[in-house]
Design a protein around this motif. Sequence first.
Motif, PDB file in Angstrom:
ATOM      1  N   ARG A  19       0.799  -1.233   0.000  1.00 47.25           N
ATOM      2  CA  ARG A  19       0.000   0.000   0.000  1.00 47.25           C
ATOM      3  C   ARG A  19       0.829   1.280   0.000  1.00 47.25           C
ATOM      4  O   ARG A  19       0.261   2.369  -0.137  1.00 47.25           O
ATOM      5  CB  ARG A  19      -0.903   0.039   1.234  1.00 47.25           C
ATOM      6  N   GLY A  20       2.116   1.152   0.249  1.00 45.23           N
ATOM      7  CA  GLY A  20       2.930   2.359   0.368  1.00 45.23           C
ATOM      8  C   GLY A  20       2.934   2.867   1.792  1.00 45.23           C
ATOM      9  O   GLY A  20       2.078   2.493   2.596  1.00 45.23           O
ATOM     10  N   VAL A  21       3.896   3.721   2.102  1.00 46.63           N
ATOM     11  CA  VAL A  21       3.990   4.297   3.442  1.00 46.63           C
ATOM     12  C   VAL A  21       2.727   5.101   3.737  1.00 46.63           C
ATOM     13  O   VAL A  21       2.118   4.984   4.795  1.00 46.63           O
ATOM     14  CB  VAL A  21       5.226   5.208   3.565  1.00 46.63           C
ATOM     15  N   ARG A  22       2.321   5.899   2.752  1.00 45.25           N
ATOM     16  CA  ARG A  22       1.166   6.764   2.969  1.00 45.25           C
ATOM     17  C   ARG A  22      -0.141   6.002   2.955  1.00 45.25           C
ATOM     18  O   ARG A  22      -1.169   6.494   3.380  1.00 45.25           O
ATOM     19  CB  ARG A  22       1.147   7.888   1.920  1.00 45.25           C
ATOM     20  N   GLY A  23      -0.103   4.768   2.446  1.00 44.95           N
ATOM     21  CA  GLY A  23      -1.318   3.970   2.379  1.00 44.95           C
ATOM     22  C   GLY A  23      -1.458   2.999   3.543  1.00 44.95           C
ATOM     23  O   GLY A  23      -2.449   2.283   3.633  1.00 44.95           O
ATOM     24  N   LEU A  24      -0.461   2.986   4.415  1.00 43.07           N
ATOM     25  CA  LEU A  24      -0.512   2.063   5.556  1.00 43.07           C
ATOM     26  C   LEU A  24      -1.566   2.490   6.575  1.00 43.07           C
ATOM     27  O   LEU A  24      -1.544   3.628   7.045  1.00 43.07           O
ATOM     28  CB  LEU A  24       0.862   1.979   6.223  1.00 43.07           C
ATOM     29  N   ARG A  25      -2.492   1.595   6.890  1.00 48.52           N
ATOM     30  CA  ARG A  25      -3.527   1.867   7.899  1.00 48.52           C
ATOM     31  C   ARG A  25      -3.246   0.985   9.097  1.00 48.52           C
ATOM     32  O   ARG A  25      -2.968  -0.205   8.951  1.00 48.52           O
ATOM     33  CB  ARG A  25      -4.915   1.544   7.344  1.00 48.52           C
ATOM     34  N   MET A  26      -3.360   1.581  10.262  1.00 50.08           N
ATOM     35  CA  MET A  26      -3.051   0.847  11.484  1.00 50.08           C
ATOM     36  C   MET A  26      -3.883  -0.428  11.586  1.00 50.08           C
ATOM     37  O   MET A  26      -3.414  -1.445  12.073  1.00 50.08           O
ATOM     38  CB  MET A  26      -3.286   1.745  12.698  1.00 50.08           C
ATOM     39  N   GLU A  27      -5.105  -0.377  11.143  1.00 48.27           N
ATOM     40  CA  GLU A  27      -5.992  -1.537  11.222  1.00 48.27           C
ATOM     41  C   GLU A  27      -5.505  -2.667  10.314  1.00 48.27           C
ATOM     42  O   GLU A  27      -5.421  -3.819  10.733  1.00 48.27           O
ATOM     43  CB  GLU A  27      -7.410  -1.109  10.811  1.00 48.27           C
ATOM     44  N   GLU A  28      -5.179  -2.305   9.073  1.00 54.25           N
ATOM     45  CA  GLU A  28      -4.713  -3.322   8.137  1.00 54.25           C
ATOM     46  C   GLU A  28      -3.405  -3.940   8.629  1.00 54.25           C
ATOM     47  O   GLU A  28      -3.193  -5.152   8.512  1.00 54.25           O
ATOM     48  CB  GLU A  28      -4.510  -2.711   6.737  1.00 54.25           C
ATOM     49  N   LEU A  29      -2.532  -3.098   9.163  1.00 55.49           N
ATOM     50  CA  LEU A  29      -1.267  -3.603   9.689  1.00 55.49           C
ATOM     51  C   LEU A  29      -1.513  -4.603  10.809  1.00 55.49           C
ATOM     52  O   LEU A  29      -0.932  -5.697  10.837  1.00 55.49           O
ATOM     53  CB  LEU A  29      -0.417  -2.437  10.212  1.00 55.49           C
ATOM     54  N   ALA A  30      -2.386  -4.241  11.744  1.00 63.32           N
ATOM     55  CA  ALA A  30      -2.682  -5.129  12.871  1.00 63.32           C
ATOM     56  C   ALA A  30      -3.197  -6.470  12.369  1.00 63.32           C
ATOM     57  O   ALA A  30      -2.759  -7.530  12.826  1.00 63.32           O
ATOM     58  CB  ALA A  30      -3.702  -4.463  13.789  1.00 63.32           C
ATOM     59  N   ALA A  31      -4.099  -6.421  11.392  1.00 66.59           N
ATOM     60  CA  ALA A  31      -4.645  -7.655  10.836  1.00 66.59           C
ATOM     61  C   ALA A  31      -3.535  -8.479  10.196  1.00 66.59           C
ATOM     62  O   ALA A  31      -3.443  -9.689  10.383  1.00 66.59           O
ATOM     63  CB  ALA A  31      -5.730  -7.322   9.813  1.00 66.59           C
ATOM     64  N   GLU A  32      -2.676  -7.809   9.441  1.00 61.35           N
ATOM     65  CA  GLU A  32      -1.570  -8.495   8.752  1.00 61.35           C
ATOM     66  C   GLU A  32      -0.648  -9.180   9.762  1.00 61.35           C
ATOM     67  O   GLU A  32      -0.154 -10.279   9.521  1.00 61.35           O
ATOM     68  CB  GLU A  32      -0.783  -7.487   7.915  1.00 61.35           C
ATOM     69  N   ALA A  33      -0.434  -8.507  10.891  1.00 63.16           N
ATOM     70  CA  ALA A  33       0.450  -9.066  11.921  1.00 63.16           C
ATOM     71  C   ALA A  33      -0.284 -10.073  12.803  1.00 63.16           C
ATOM     72  O   ALA A  33       0.347 -10.802  13.567  1.00 63.16           O
ATOM     73  CB  ALA A  33       1.030  -7.941  12.771  1.00 63.16           C
ATOM     74  N   GLY A  34      -1.601 -10.091  12.691  1.00 54.28           N
ATOM     75  CA  GLY A  34      -2.375 -11.012  13.516  1.00 54.28           C
ATOM     76  C   GLY A  34      -2.480 -10.579  14.967  1.00 54.28           C
ATOM     77  O   GLY A  34      -2.591 -11.404  15.871  1.00 54.28           O
ATOM     78  N   VAL A  35      -2.441  -9.261  15.185  1.00 55.62           N
ATOM     79  CA  VAL A  35      -2.589  -8.751  16.556  1.00 55.62           C
ATOM     80  C   VAL A  35      -3.642  -7.652  16.564  1.00 55.62           C
ATOM     81  O   VAL A  35      -4.179  -7.294  15.514  1.00 55.62           O
ATOM     82  CB  VAL A  35      -1.256  -8.166  17.085  1.00 55.62           C
ATOM     83  N   SER A  36      -3.911  -7.109  17.723  1.00 52.11           N
ATOM     84  CA  SER A  36      -4.908  -6.042  17.800  1.00 52.11           C
ATOM     85  C   SER A  36      -4.240  -4.693  17.541  1.00 52.11           C
ATOM     86  O   SER A  36      -3.027  -4.534  17.707  1.00 52.11           O
ATOM     87  CB  SER A  36      -5.549  -6.026  19.177  1.00 52.11           C
ATOM     88  N   LYS A  37      -5.053  -3.752  17.140  1.00 51.75           N
ATOM     89  CA  LYS A  37      -4.558  -2.406  16.878  1.00 51.75           C
ATOM     90  C   LYS A  37      -3.878  -1.833  18.123  1.00 51.75           C
ATOM     91  O   LYS A  37      -2.815  -1.227  18.045  1.00 51.75           O
ATOM     92  CB  LYS A  37      -5.733  -1.507  16.484  1.00 51.75           C
ATOM     93  N   ALA A  38      -4.519  -2.055  19.271  1.00 53.52           N
ATOM     94  CA  ALA A  38      -4.013  -1.476  20.519  1.00 53.52           C
ATOM     95  C   ALA A  38      -2.595  -1.965  20.823  1.00 53.52           C
ATOM     96  O   ALA A  38      -1.773  -1.214  21.360  1.00 53.52           O
ATOM     97  CB  ALA A  38      -4.944  -1.812  21.669  1.00 53.52           C
ATOM     98  N   LEU A  39      -2.302  -3.191  20.454  1.00 52.17           N
ATOM     99  CA  LEU A  39      -0.969  -3.729  20.747  1.00 52.17           C
ATOM    100  C   LEU A  39       0.100  -2.998  19.948  1.00 52.17           C
ATOM    101  O   LEU A  39       1.219  -2.771  20.433  1.00 52.17           O
ATOM    102  CB  LEU A  39      -0.909  -5.223  20.437  1.00 52.17           C
ATOM    103  N   VAL A  40      -0.256  -2.636  18.743  1.00 54.13           N
ATOM    104  CA  VAL A  40       0.697  -1.891  17.923  1.00 54.13           C
ATOM    105  C   VAL A  40       1.029  -0.569  18.615  1.00 54.13           C
ATOM    106  O   VAL A  40       2.190  -0.186  18.722  1.00 54.13           O
ATOM    107  CB  VAL A  40       0.130  -1.613  16.522  1.00 54.13           C
ATOM    108  N   TYR A  41      -0.010   0.096  19.150  1.00 57.01           N
ATOM    109  CA  TYR A  41       0.220   1.369  19.843  1.00 57.01           C
ATOM    110  C   TYR A  41       1.006   1.148  21.133  1.00 57.01           C
ATOM    111  O   TYR A  41       1.762   2.010  21.571  1.00 57.01           O
ATOM    112  CB  TYR A  41      -1.114   2.066  20.140  1.00 57.01           C
ATOM    113  N   TYR A  42       0.802  -0.018  21.744  1.00 53.23           N
ATOM    114  CA  TYR A  42       1.545  -0.318  22.969  1.00 53.23           C
ATOM    115  C   TYR A  42       3.048  -0.409  22.677  1.00 53.23           C
ATOM    116  O   TYR A  42       3.883   0.120  23.409  1.00 53.23           O
ATOM    117  CB  TYR A  42       1.052  -1.638  23.567  1.00 53.23           C
ATOM    118  N   HIS A  43       3.394  -1.055  21.560  1.00 55.96           N
ATOM    119  CA  HIS A  43       4.811  -1.264  21.234  1.00 55.96           C
ATOM    120  C   HIS A  43       5.449  -0.069  20.538  1.00 55.96           C
ATOM    121  O   HIS A  43       6.643   0.163  20.675  1.00 55.96           O
ATOM    122  CB  HIS A  43       4.971  -2.506  20.359  1.00 55.96           C
ATOM    123  N   PHE A  44       4.655   0.652  19.766  1.00 60.36           N
ATOM    124  CA  PHE A  44       5.213   1.791  19.016  1.00 60.36           C
ATOM    125  C   PHE A  44       4.371   3.044  19.224  1.00 60.36           C
ATOM    126  O   PHE A  44       3.514   3.343  18.396  1.00 60.36           O
ATOM    127  CB  PHE A  44       5.273   1.488  17.521  1.00 60.36           C
TER     128      PHE A  44
END
Lengths: 203, 203
Positions: A19-44
């Motif tokens: 999707r590109g850097v500008r096309g990255l959505r936190m939700e899609e990333l979380a799904a891709e990683a198989g974790v919740s959105k909140a966890l991404v915010y916890y780590h980064f």
Amino acid sequence: MRDRRRTILEAAARVIARRGVRGLRMEELAAEAGVSKALVYYHFEDRAGLLRSTLGFIGTRAERFTRRDPPGPRDPASSRRELERRLLLELQDLPEVRENSTAWGELRAGAVFDPELREELARAGAGWVREVADLLGRVGPPLPDADLVAAAERLTALLEGLSTRWLIGILPVGHARELMREAIAAEVRRLDLPDRRTVCVTG
Amino acid sequence: MRDRRRTILEAAARVIARRGVRGLRMEELAAEAGVSKALVYYHFEDRAGLLRSTLGFIGTRAERFTRRDPPGPRDPASSRRELERRLLLELQDLPEVRENSTAWGELRAGAVFDPELREELARAGAGWVREVADLLGRVGPPLPDADLVAAAERLTALLEGLSTRWLIGILPVGHARELMREAIAAEVRRLDLPDRRTVCVTG
DNA sequence: GTCTATAAAGCGATAGAC
DNA sequence: GTCTATCGCTTTATAGAC
């Protein structure tokens, strides 16, 4: 797991390639990683922090593949081989290489509008040109540094142009590599025979 | 007024040059054009439609500046000049040129992730390569078309790479032009003296 | 054709339970 | 450390008056 962090970074690299850097959505990333959105915010911290970490991660991963035998022999033949290897490395149809090239392309494109990115890019870009110029310097006879830098700028800029076309899908990777190889040969020839060429033209 | 449409398109070109295609917001565009958001939707279906029209507009406007004396003389000297003029035209620090180059850069960057943009870009890109190849063909002796196309691909890809660096602000426009001129000279020399060069090397 | 006002959706970020 | 649920801002898009 303690390397959930790494899992997320690898997922981010894949999403950026898609999707590109500008096309990255936190939700899609979380799904891709198989974790919740909140966890991404916890780590980064936040989105910007995730992007910073991901680009750092990609850069580190790239070095693993680009930096080999740096203190090797300095004879012309091996420098020439190293030069070609170094410049063709980014034109390979492997997932990891593709992800890296895509991320760099996005970084470049984004830097046109984002002064913050400009800085990181200027630094990395200058080092990259310097490195290619040094390799060129070892291939032929001693030459003014300005000539080496100019040749390196042409080669790296060409690489970026070809890389973009490859990633878009309008230039097959094999063709891009071929064009790059020919350009390297031309620059080396030019530096190697600074004047004889002219003699031939007039003679 | 009936050319409100054009006013909006011109504003869109400016906004794209400032924020990029992906950074364009309907509200900012409306303000830049001095009209309401709703009017933009009235004239251009939706955001995607506006972008399509704007890119088309930019392409058309570019032709006005690039296409000159197409049926002119076909002698080597004037073809050579035309070739250089044609390739250096996109590297000028004028608002309109900058807008066009920025928009094309964004189009390329966006096409990596958006298949819809890919199509328009592939068409325009192929025509552009073809045109440069034809000019190269008139500069020197008759040569296989594949060689001309390869040279044109290298020159246009290099131009795109240099253009991006210029727009980022890490390569002064004068330097970019100089590098481009040298590359053109090298390609012309190469095509002009297909074999003598080798003779020199070995002789 | 053009406007103001508002609905509808998308998305980054946080609260709070476990 | 990890989740579910939700808040709140931003941005696209539409309704309806003039």
